[in-house]
Each structure stands twice: as structure tokens, then as C-alpha cells.
Design an enzyme around this catalytic site. Sequence first.
Site, PDB file in Angstrom:
ATOM      1  N   HIS A  72      -9.955  29.311 -12.109  1.00 16.15           N
ATOM      2  CA  HIS A  72     -10.111  27.906 -11.685  1.00 16.15           C
ATOM      3  C   HIS A  72     -11.494  27.704 -11.081  1.00 16.15           C
ATOM      4  O   HIS A  72     -12.199  26.747 -11.399  1.00 16.15           O
ATOM      5  CB  HIS A  72      -9.088  27.558 -10.593  1.00 16.15           C
ATOM      6  CG  HIS A  72      -7.699  27.371 -11.098  1.00 16.15           C
ATOM      7  ND1 HIS A  72      -7.397  26.508 -12.105  1.00 16.15           N
ATOM      8  CD2 HIS A  72      -6.526  27.925 -10.703  1.00 16.15           C
ATOM      9  CE1 HIS A  72      -6.093  26.551 -12.321  1.00 16.15           C
ATOM     10  NE2 HIS A  72      -5.542  27.407 -11.484  1.00 16.15           N
ATOM     11  N   GLY A 115       0.816  -1.205   0.000  1.00 13.58           N
ATOM     12  CA  GLY A 115       0.000   0.000   0.000  1.00 13.58           C
ATOM     13  C   GLY A 115       0.841   1.243   0.000  1.00 13.58           C
ATOM     14  O   GLY A 115       2.048   1.174   0.231  1.00 13.58           O
ATOM     15  N   GLY A 122       2.598   5.494   4.541  1.00 13.60           N
ATOM     16  CA  GLY A 122       1.852   6.150   5.617  1.00 13.60           C
ATOM     17  C   GLY A 122       0.473   5.604   5.864  1.00 13.60           C
ATOM     18  O   GLY A 122      -0.312   6.195   6.589  1.00 13.60           O
ATOM     19  N   GLY A 129      -0.172   2.752   7.322  1.00 14.20           N
ATOM     20  CA  GLY A 129      -0.242   1.962   8.551  1.00 14.20           C
ATOM     21  C   GLY A 129       0.262   0.541   8.425  1.00 14.20           C
ATOM     22  O   GLY A 129      -0.118  -0.316   9.216  1.00 14.20           O
ATOM     23  N   LYS A 130       1.136   0.271   7.457  1.00 11.69           N
ATOM     24  CA  LYS A 130       1.654  -1.092   7.309  1.00 11.69           C
ATOM     25  C   LYS A 130       2.571  -1.453   8.472  1.00 11.69           C
ATOM     26  O   LYS A 130       2.431  -2.508   9.078  1.00 11.69           O
ATOM     27  CB  LYS A 130       2.406  -1.221   5.976  1.00 11.69           C
ATOM     28  CG  LYS A 130       1.527  -0.962   4.783  1.00 11.69           C
ATOM     29  CD  LYS A 130       2.269  -1.092   3.482  1.00 11.69           C
ATOM     30  CE  LYS A 130       3.319  -0.041   3.286  1.00 11.69           C
ATOM     31  NZ  LYS A 130       2.828   1.326   3.109  1.00 11.69           N
ATOM     32  N   THR A 131       3.472  -0.530   8.767  1.00 12.03           N
ATOM     33  CA  THR A 131       4.381  -0.784   9.875  1.00 12.03           C
ATOM     34  C   THR A 131       3.610  -0.860  11.185  1.00 12.03           C
ATOM     35  O   THR A 131       3.903  -1.678  12.049  1.00 12.03           O
ATOM     36  CB  THR A 131       5.445   0.323   9.938  1.00 12.03           C
ATOM     37  OG1 THR A 131       5.894   0.583   8.626  1.00 12.03           O
ATOM     38  CG2 THR A 131       6.607  -0.078  10.799  1.00 12.03           C
ATOM     39  N   HIS A 157      -6.489  34.538 -11.827  1.00 17.88           N
ATOM     40  CA  HIS A 157      -6.066  33.159 -12.099  1.00 17.88           C
ATOM     41  C   HIS A 157      -6.883  32.187 -11.232  1.00 17.88           C
ATOM     42  O   HIS A 157      -7.503  31.251 -11.736  1.00 17.88           O
ATOM     43  CB  HIS A 157      -4.567  33.026 -11.798  1.00 17.88           C
ATOM     44  CG  HIS A 157      -3.998  31.689 -12.095  1.00 17.88           C
ATOM     45  ND1 HIS A 157      -3.200  31.445 -13.184  1.00 17.88           N
ATOM     46  CD2 HIS A 157      -4.116  30.508 -11.442  1.00 17.88           C
ATOM     47  CE1 HIS A 157      -2.848  30.172 -13.186  1.00 17.88           C
ATOM     48  NE2 HIS A 157      -3.394  29.574 -12.132  1.00 17.88           N
ATOM     49  N   GLU A 158      -6.898  32.471  -9.937  1.00 20.63           N
ATOM     50  CA  GLU A 158      -7.619  31.565  -9.029  1.00 20.63           C
ATOM     51  C   GLU A 158      -9.112  31.609  -9.292  1.00 20.63           C
ATOM     52  O   GLU A 158      -9.798  30.582  -9.251  1.00 20.63           O
ATOM     53  CB  GLU A 158      -7.319  31.914  -7.568  1.00 20.63           C
ATOM     54  CG  GLU A 158      -5.846  31.813  -7.180  1.00 20.63           C
ATOM     55  CD  GLU A 158      -5.215  30.479  -7.512  1.00 20.63           C
ATOM     56  OE1 GLU A 158      -5.945  29.464  -7.612  1.00 20.63           O
ATOM     57  OE2 GLU A 158      -3.987  30.439  -7.711  1.00 20.63           O
ATOM     58  N   ASP A 161      -0.022  24.036 -12.854  1.00 21.40           N
ATOM     59  CA  ASP A 161      -1.222  23.563 -13.565  1.00 21.40           C
ATOM     60  C   ASP A 161      -0.822  22.816 -14.831  1.00 21.40           C
ATOM     61  O   ASP A 161      -1.330  21.736 -15.119  1.00 21.40           O
ATOM     62  CB  ASP A 161      -2.095  24.747 -13.986  1.00 21.40           C
ATOM     63  CG  ASP A 161      -2.589  25.543 -12.796  1.00 21.40           C
ATOM     64  OD1 ASP A 161      -2.666  24.954 -11.707  1.00 21.40           O
ATOM     65  OD2 ASP A 161      -2.872  26.738 -12.962  1.00 21.40           O
TER      66      ASP A 161
HETATM   67  P1  ADP Z   1       3.712   2.741   6.418  1.00 24.04           P
HETATM   68  O1  ADP Z   1       2.510   2.178   5.750  1.00 24.04           O
HETATM   69  O2  ADP Z   1       4.436   3.672   5.526  1.00 24.04           O
HETATM   70  O3  ADP Z   1       4.546   1.701   7.062  1.00 24.04           O
HETATM   71  P2  ADP Z   1       3.262   3.554   9.116  1.00 24.04           P
HETATM   72  O4  ADP Z   1       2.653   2.311   9.606  1.00 24.04           O
HETATM   73  O5  ADP Z   1       4.665   3.790   9.478  1.00 24.04           O
HETATM   74  O6  ADP Z   1       3.099   3.673   7.564  1.00 24.04           O
HETATM   75  O7  ADP Z   1       2.355   4.757   9.601  1.00 24.04           O
HETATM   76  C1  ADP Z   1       2.889   5.948  10.076  1.00 24.04           C
HETATM   77  C2  ADP Z   1       2.019   6.529  11.167  1.00 24.04           C
HETATM   78  O8  ADP Z   1       0.749   6.901  10.657  1.00 24.04           O
HETATM   79  C3  ADP Z   1       1.712   5.559  12.269  1.00 24.04           C
HETATM   80  O9  ADP Z   1       2.692   5.585  13.234  1.00 24.04           O
HETATM   81  C4  ADP Z   1       0.380   6.059  12.800  1.00 24.04           C
HETATM   82  O10 ADP Z   1       0.586   7.075  13.747  1.00 24.04           O
HETATM   83  C5  ADP Z   1      -0.261   6.671  11.600  1.00 24.04           C
HETATM   84  N1  ADP Z   1      -1.248   5.750  10.997  1.00 24.04           N
HETATM   85  C6  ADP Z   1      -1.200   5.250   9.760  1.00 24.04           C
HETATM   86  N2  ADP Z   1      -2.271   4.464   9.506  1.00 24.04           N
HETATM   87  C7  ADP Z   1      -3.005   4.441  10.621  1.00 24.04           C
HETATM   88  C8  ADP Z   1      -4.218   3.779  11.004  1.00 24.04           C
HETATM   89  N3  ADP Z   1      -4.887   2.996  10.165  1.00 24.04           N
HETATM   90  N4  ADP Z   1      -4.679   3.986  12.255  1.00 24.04           N
HETATM   91  C9  ADP Z   1      -4.008   4.787  13.106  1.00 24.04           C
HETATM   92  N5  ADP Z   1      -2.863   5.412  12.816  1.00 24.04           N
HETATM   93  C10 ADP Z   1      -2.357   5.270  11.592  1.00 24.04           C
END
Ligand code: ADP
Length: 647
Positions: free
Chosen positions: A464, A237, A240, A242-244, A460-461, A535
Amino acid sequence: MANDKKNINDNKPKFSPYWIYGIMIALFLGFQLFNNGTSQDASATTPSDFFKFLEAGDVEKVDIIKNTRVAKVYLTAEAEAKDIHKKSKPTSFLPSTTKMPNYQFEFGDLQNFENQVNEITKDLPKKPVVKFDTETDNWGSLLMGLLPFILLIGVWIYIMRRMAGGAGGGAGGQIFNIGKSKAKLFDQNTEVKTTFKDVAGLEGAKEEVQEIVDFLKFPEKYTKLGGKIPKGALLVGPPGTGKTLLARAVAGEAKVPFFSLSGSDFVEMFVGVGASRVRDLFKQAKEKSPSIIFIDEIDAIGRARGKNAMSGSNDERENTLNQLLTEMDGFGTNTNVIVLAATNRADILDTALMRAGRFDRQIFVDLPDVRERKEIFEVHLRPLKKDEDLDLDFLSKQTPGFSGADIANVCNEAALIAARQGKESVDKQDFLDAVDRIIGGLEKKNKIVTPSEKRAVAFHEAGHAVVSWMLEHAAPLVKVTIVPRGRSLGAAWYLPEERLIVHPEQMLDEMCAALGGRAAEKVIFNKISTGALSDLEKVTKQARAMVTIYGLSEKVGNLTYYDSSGQNEYGFTKPYSEQTAELIDKEISDIIETQYKRAIALLEEHKDKLTELAEVLLEKEVIFKDNLELIFGKRAFEKEVTETPES
Ligand code: ADP
């Protein structure tokens, strides 16, 4: 057996090669100290006393050290027995063959001293021996002699440490640990506070990883019916999402040893290290099974092999990947080691890695939709002191396209903004400011903009805004501002619909709205400016994607030059002929020009409203949808944004 051996070893102090150096240096210094120490043992005396001894005939020998101007006095055996000389008898720790001086003193001028000595000894029956000497400073020369060696050894130890330090982990950071895996181990003893409760939304993904935890906890439940436990799952995915976090939650919930590392941890400057680290990682995991291995950013090693044949530099990475493939296939299902991996570039991963039997499951972790964003807001608002009547639905609607990490960032920014203003709680305006700031950068109210530039930006804005208002498929407008922010002088903000499939009309309408800015400059001032760079960039990319990726151009046809396997990423050759290249360029330019003309036509038609809007904008600097409604009336194509998808 292995354990016994280990215990024995543990009791003995560990041998280290540095000891040898230590002992050698200590011995050397010891010798120097004792050999040299003799001169310190001689009693001090004065020249006048010495002359008295000399006259009395007590002196057997005088050593005159010229460079340090010290005279060393040796007494005769008879004199040593005398009372006055009792104290001067030199003592030595070591048996010494050479006689040691009884007295020493500093004389002033050498010539004078010599004359005096000659004067006194002239009449003596038994003349003492007078010897001239120079003495070198033993300590100084010793240090000078050893210094280069000490430096060399020091530098060598430093380099060794640095090299082994990269490998980290093991005891003492020795060079031999370089092939060891750098995985961080979480087990019962390490507290991981993240649980599935901290992961908002992502129901599907959560269910899948929860099942993995289940596999490890109750394997019989699944193997009873003949099923095999999967070996790996790949979290895919955008960044950011939430994979980690999900993996961390698995570590917190699974209560089994959890090895966590990043794909780049395998990479080192030495050949073969990556493969050896993979081996070591799996060895450790198997020893502790059931266990989970989590490899973040696996694309660092899992990139498709052999597409960059021109440079040999990725051989090392390939070896590492091969080892990983072997290890994943190599252990039987009963070893209970599950590999989780995360990446945001699943398209470039080697197909061998993704085949069943290795990462059998792919878990998609997508950008959150409006409902999931609300849940994520709930998670991140928990620690904040917020206003009672904060509208979460509103916030989640204002943040389309935001990932979980962005939302976490918004919440934090909002708290900081509120704190800066000395507020008691974080309110809606703080959140809106935080969103603005994250999208657009810092406000620069004091940026110098001339009135004529400001006018150009306003038109300009407004351009749009007007064009997007008039087009059915353009995203609904949220606000328009001419406050300079970051590098932009003004901005129109939309609320994009979250679409999974996009039709050409929608793309064209969006392009037309994006070109509305430049079109307005043309219509009103009859001259264009550089202000439309971003743009144009957006529009050009979109048009190119329509023609070469999505096959939406009639002339080029239903073709795509997109390669999801990433095999051609570094290719120098284009996958089409020169004629097709020309055709593609022409199509792209046609699409953009048509939309530009369309925008101009629209604005010509509504020139008065455009001017009216620009004037309001110049006066207020920021205008919202309501201001537009005052001028244009209700938007014809306004659709109710569904708040919660049907369940
Ligand atoms: P990546 O997908 O890049 O590994 P991370 O898991 O490191 O992303 O997410 C970074 C931060 O974003 C997390 O530490 C958390 O604070 C926030 N975050 C991301 N997804 C979620 C989620 N589904 N619920 C709560 N916090 C989230």
C-alpha cells in the site's frame, strides 16, 4: 373563565376511581373485624376453673369448637351478677343480638374433656347445654376469597400504568395522556447552559439560526417591511456535526419557550397517537408563542410518503406526517412559532415537507474542514489539563473526516489515556493514541501472529505504502503499522485531501493504492490471501459508484441509477435491463482488474524498495513518512497542504 374553573378544581381533592376500591375494602374489613372480634373479647380461663363454675351451676351453655379445641363458656344471668364473674362480662362496640361467651379456654383431649363435663353435670339439677361446633378461620378464608380479585386488579392497574407511562408527561401518567406530546419544554425557568460560543465553526449555520432567534425576539423589524417570518428551518448534515448542539444553543440564547423532541417520540403502538401528539405539540407551542419547536431526527416521520405501498404498516407514520404538514401550514405567520428540525437523511424526506412555507430554509451543517476542526478542538480542550506546547494545527490536520462528535471523543479519550499513565497533563502522544484508537480500535499486542503471517502483513502494508507513494493522486501517507488493532492485522494511514469534486484519475489512483496490498503479496510470494478483504470491499464499492452513480464509465455512459428521492429504496426491480446489468458488472470488473495490473507493474518495478520497506516495517512495527523518504527520497507529487483557506 377557564382559569377560574381550574382554581376551583385545584382546591378540591382530586377524585380518583381507586378511592372506591379503597372504601369498599375498608368497609368489608371493618365488618369482618367487628363480627369476628367477639371471640377475642371473652376472658381466658383454665379448665379447672371452668369445672368449678360448672359444679357451681353457673354455666348455661358450652360451645365446644372441635377443630381449634377451644371451649366457649356462656354463664347464666344470675352467675354474671356474681363478683367473681364481673370481669368476664363481654363488652361490644356494636349492638349485638347474639349472646357472647364469657370465658374461653383450650381443652386438651376432646374425649377426656367430654367425659369430665358429663361427670360433673350428671348430678346438676339444671344441665347446661353442650354444643359441638367447628369454626372456620374467617381471616384466612377472607384472604383466600379476595386474593384473585386483588391480583386481577393489581395486574390491571400495572398494565394501565405501563401503557400510560409510555405517554409520560402528564399528571399520574394516565391512559388519557397517551395522545399528549412528549416534548421537553425549556423556558426561562429551565437553565440551558449551551450558547453559540460552544458551537465551533459552522459560521454560516450559526448566522442562519441566529437570525431565527432574532425573528422571534424582534418580529417587527422584519414584518415592518412586509416580510413574513419563516416557519421552519431544516438542519441537514452527517451525524455528529453539531445539529443538536446548534439547536440546544438556540434554546440557550433565544430566551423563548423551546420544545424539544425526537421524531420517534411521535411513534407509539396505537393508531392515531402520532397525529394527536403533533396536534398537541402545536397547541402547546401556540399557547406559549413566540416559541420554537425542535424535532430531532425528523426522518423518523418525515420519510417520503407512499413508496412502500406493499405493507400497510407505514400508514400511521403517514398520518403523523400529514398532521405535521397541516399544522405547519395551518398556523398564520403571526403566531410566531418556528419549527427547527434536524436530519442526516434529507434525501429521503417528503418533498411536501421541504417546500417553501414549511421548512423554507435548509441549513447545511457539513463535516468540519481543517480550520473548523481546530476551533472544535479549542472548544473541547478548554476543560482539559493539556500540555503547554500542544500543537492544535497538527491535531486538526491529523483528523481529516472527523466530525465534531469524533473530536469531542478524541479529546476525552486522550484525557483518559493520559490519566491511565498517571500523567500530570495530556500531551501530543496521548492525542495521537486516541486518534489511533478511535479509528482502529484497541491495540492487541498479544494477539498471536505467526512469523510468516507477520511477514505477509508487512509486505501487504508496504505494498500500500509503495503504490500510494508512486501515484500522483493517491492520498499522502501518514504512517504504516503492523501492530494488530481491533480486527485488522496492520494498517496504512493516509491524510486524505478534502476534495469537493473528485476526478476519475483520483479515484483510480486511490483504488490502485488500495489494491497495492494484494499486489505486493502476489509479486513477492506469488500467492494471494484473504487479508485483502476490506481493500476489496472498498474498491468494489468505489468502482460500482463510478459506473452506476457518477456516470464515469465510458461504456455505460453518462447515466446514473442513483435516486435522490429515495423512492426506490425498497424496490425489487432494477432500473436497467439485463444487458445493462451485464455491462455494468463487466465495467466494474474491468476497472478493478486494470488497477490491480497497474499496481503489480509498479511493484515489480520497485521490488527491491518494497522489500527494503517491508524489512524496516518488520523491525520497527510502525513507520512514518520520514522512513519512506529515507528509502524513496522526497515524494514527487507532494503538495503543501494549505493550512488555512484563503479568507
Ligand atoms: P448531530 O449533528 O448528530 O445532532 P450533535 O449535535 O449531537 O450531533 O453533536 C454531538 C457532540 O459533538 C456535541 O455534543 C458536541 O460535543 C460535539 N460537537 C459536534 N459539533 C460540534 C461543534 N461544531 N462545536 C463543538 N462541539 C461539537
